[in-house]
Scaffold this motif. Sequence first.
Motif, PDB file in Angstrom:
ATOM      1  N   VAL A  92       0.776  -1.183   0.044  1.00  0.00           N
ATOM      2  CA  VAL A  92       0.018  -0.030   0.002  1.00  0.00           C
ATOM      3  C   VAL A  92       0.910   1.292  -0.011  1.00  0.00           C
ATOM      4  O   VAL A  92       0.774   2.078  -0.638  1.00  0.00           O
ATOM      5  CB  VAL A  92      -0.997  -0.082   1.109  1.00  0.00           C
ATOM      6  N   SER A  93       1.982   1.229   0.840  1.00  0.00           N
ATOM      7  CA  SER A  93       2.797   2.224   1.138  1.00  0.00           C
ATOM      8  C   SER A  93       3.277   2.929  -0.200  1.00  0.00           C
ATOM      9  O   SER A  93       3.543   4.016  -0.657  1.00  0.00           O
ATOM     10  CB  SER A  93       3.815   2.055   2.102  1.00  0.00           C
ATOM     11  N   ARG A  94       3.703   1.744  -0.890  1.00  0.00           N
ATOM     12  CA  ARG A  94       4.580   1.981  -2.149  1.00  0.00           C
ATOM     13  C   ARG A  94       3.736   2.624  -3.366  1.00  0.00           C
ATOM     14  O   ARG A  94       4.089   3.220  -4.457  1.00  0.00           O
ATOM     15  CB  ARG A  94       5.135   0.635  -2.750  1.00  0.00           C
ATOM     16  N   GLN A  95       2.062   2.360  -3.172  1.00  0.00           N
ATOM     17  CA  GLN A  95       1.338   3.175  -3.956  1.00  0.00           C
ATOM     18  C   GLN A  95       0.880   4.508  -3.611  1.00  0.00           C
ATOM     19  O   GLN A  95       0.084   5.114  -4.150  1.00  0.00           O
ATOM     20  CB  GLN A  95       0.278   2.221  -4.440  1.00  0.00           C
ATOM     21  N   ILE A  96       1.150   4.985  -2.427  1.00  0.00           N
ATOM     22  CA  ILE A  96       0.844   6.351  -2.118  1.00  0.00           C
ATOM     23  C   ILE A  96       1.913   7.272  -2.205  1.00  0.00           C
ATOM     24  O   ILE A  96       3.266   7.019  -1.974  1.00  0.00           O
ATOM     25  CB  ILE A  96       0.471   6.279  -0.663  1.00  0.00           C
ATOM     26  N   LYS A  97       1.676   8.490  -2.462  1.00  0.00           N
ATOM     27  CA  LYS A  97       2.583   9.589  -2.701  1.00  0.00           C
ATOM     28  C   LYS A  97       3.268  10.052  -1.716  1.00  0.00           C
ATOM     29  O   LYS A  97       2.578  10.116  -0.604  1.00  0.00           O
ATOM     30  CB  LYS A  97       1.923  10.899  -3.519  1.00  0.00           C
ATOM     31  N   PRO A  98       4.655  10.178  -1.691  1.00  0.00           N
ATOM     32  CA  PRO A  98       5.256  10.933  -0.393  1.00  0.00           C
ATOM     33  C   PRO A  98       4.587  11.860   0.319  1.00  0.00           C
ATOM     34  O   PRO A  98       4.568  11.851   1.601  1.00  0.00           O
ATOM     35  CB  PRO A  98       6.735  11.227  -1.055  1.00  0.00           C
ATOM     36  N   ALA A  99       4.265  12.883  -0.437  1.00  0.00           N
ATOM     37  CA  ALA A  99       3.411  13.849   0.260  1.00  0.00           C
ATOM     38  C   ALA A  99       2.020  13.405   1.028  1.00  0.00           C
ATOM     39  O   ALA A  99       1.908  13.996   1.920  1.00  0.00           O
ATOM     40  CB  ALA A  99       2.911  14.938  -0.797  1.00  0.00           C
ATOM     41  N   THR A 100       1.262  12.487   0.496  1.00  0.00           N
ATOM     42  CA  THR A 100       0.315  11.921   1.083  1.00  0.00           C
ATOM     43  C   THR A 100       0.578  11.272   2.388  1.00  0.00           C
ATOM     44  O   THR A 100      -0.116  11.325   3.532  1.00  0.00           O
ATOM     45  CB  THR A 100      -0.391  10.877   0.010  1.00  0.00           C
ATOM     46  N   LYS A 101       1.613  10.377   2.315  1.00  0.00           N
ATOM     47  CA  LYS A 101       2.227   9.716   3.399  1.00  0.00           C
ATOM     48  C   LYS A 101       2.655  10.840   4.627  1.00  0.00           C
ATOM     49  O   LYS A 101       2.460  10.545   5.614  1.00  0.00           O
ATOM     50  CB  LYS A 101       3.595   8.938   3.096  1.00  0.00           C
ATOM     51  N   SER A 102       3.402  11.854   4.089  1.00  0.00           N
ATOM     52  CA  SER A 102       4.018  12.881   5.173  1.00  0.00           C
ATOM     53  C   SER A 102       2.586  13.277   5.926  1.00  0.00           C
ATOM     54  O   SER A 102       2.656  13.662   7.084  1.00  0.00           O
ATOM     55  CB  SER A 102       4.714  14.010   4.587  1.00  0.00           C
ATOM     56  N   PHE A 103       1.586  13.496   5.042  1.00  0.00           N
ATOM     57  CA  PHE A 103       0.254  14.173   5.463  1.00  0.00           C
ATOM     58  C   PHE A 103      -0.253  13.576   6.558  1.00  0.00           C
ATOM     59  O   PHE A 103      -0.505  13.895   7.897  1.00  0.00           O
ATOM     60  CB  PHE A 103      -0.547  14.679   4.503  1.00  0.00           C
ATOM     61  N   ILE A 104      -0.387  11.974   6.165  1.00  0.00           N
ATOM     62  CA  ILE A 104      -1.012  11.255   7.364  1.00  0.00           C
ATOM     63  C   ILE A 104       0.040  10.832   8.607  1.00  0.00           C
ATOM     64  O   ILE A 104      -0.491  11.052   9.693  1.00  0.00           O
ATOM     65  CB  ILE A 104      -1.243   9.642   6.538  1.00  0.00           C
TER      66      ILE A 104
END
Lengths: 134, 20
Positions: free
Chosen positions: A79-91
């Motif tokens: 899942v993490s590989r398919q999420i944009k870095p900016a989106t991950k930082s936001f979460i």
Amino acid sequence: PTPPYLRWAESLHSLLDDQDGIHLFRMFLKQEACADLLDFWFACSGFRKLETAEGNDEKRLKLAKAIYKKYVLDNNAIVSRQIKPATKSFIKDCVMKLHIDPAMFDQAQTEIQTTMEENTYPLFLKSDIYLKHA
Amino acid sequence: IDSEDDLLQECISSAMPKKK
């Protein structure tokens, strides 16, 4: 009436709106070692639906942390590989600052949905699992 | 760990469509 398996081929949403469709799609994803994509998608929907009522705060925080830990934190997870870095930082920010919002996983869910629509869903419709069922 | 998994599972199930 249209048989369920034909409705499943109309769109990802019609597939995910049917228990048997979800079951078959999950079997296919499990075979491809990416069932987490689907679990995450439903976890995001469930999290958004969780009432923001008073007294539920602790549960929402615990759940947000659990979703973050299981699907987002590990950069090698499917899942993490398919999420944009900016989106991950936001979460990550939301979790760290205890800023728990019902919509905090919405963007990540959209990105995972796009991955499924462009990739695993069309593959599913061509898979043995689906064709045998149909 | 277990209760976290239970919570996640409960959350996932709550978002699934009910049997028609």
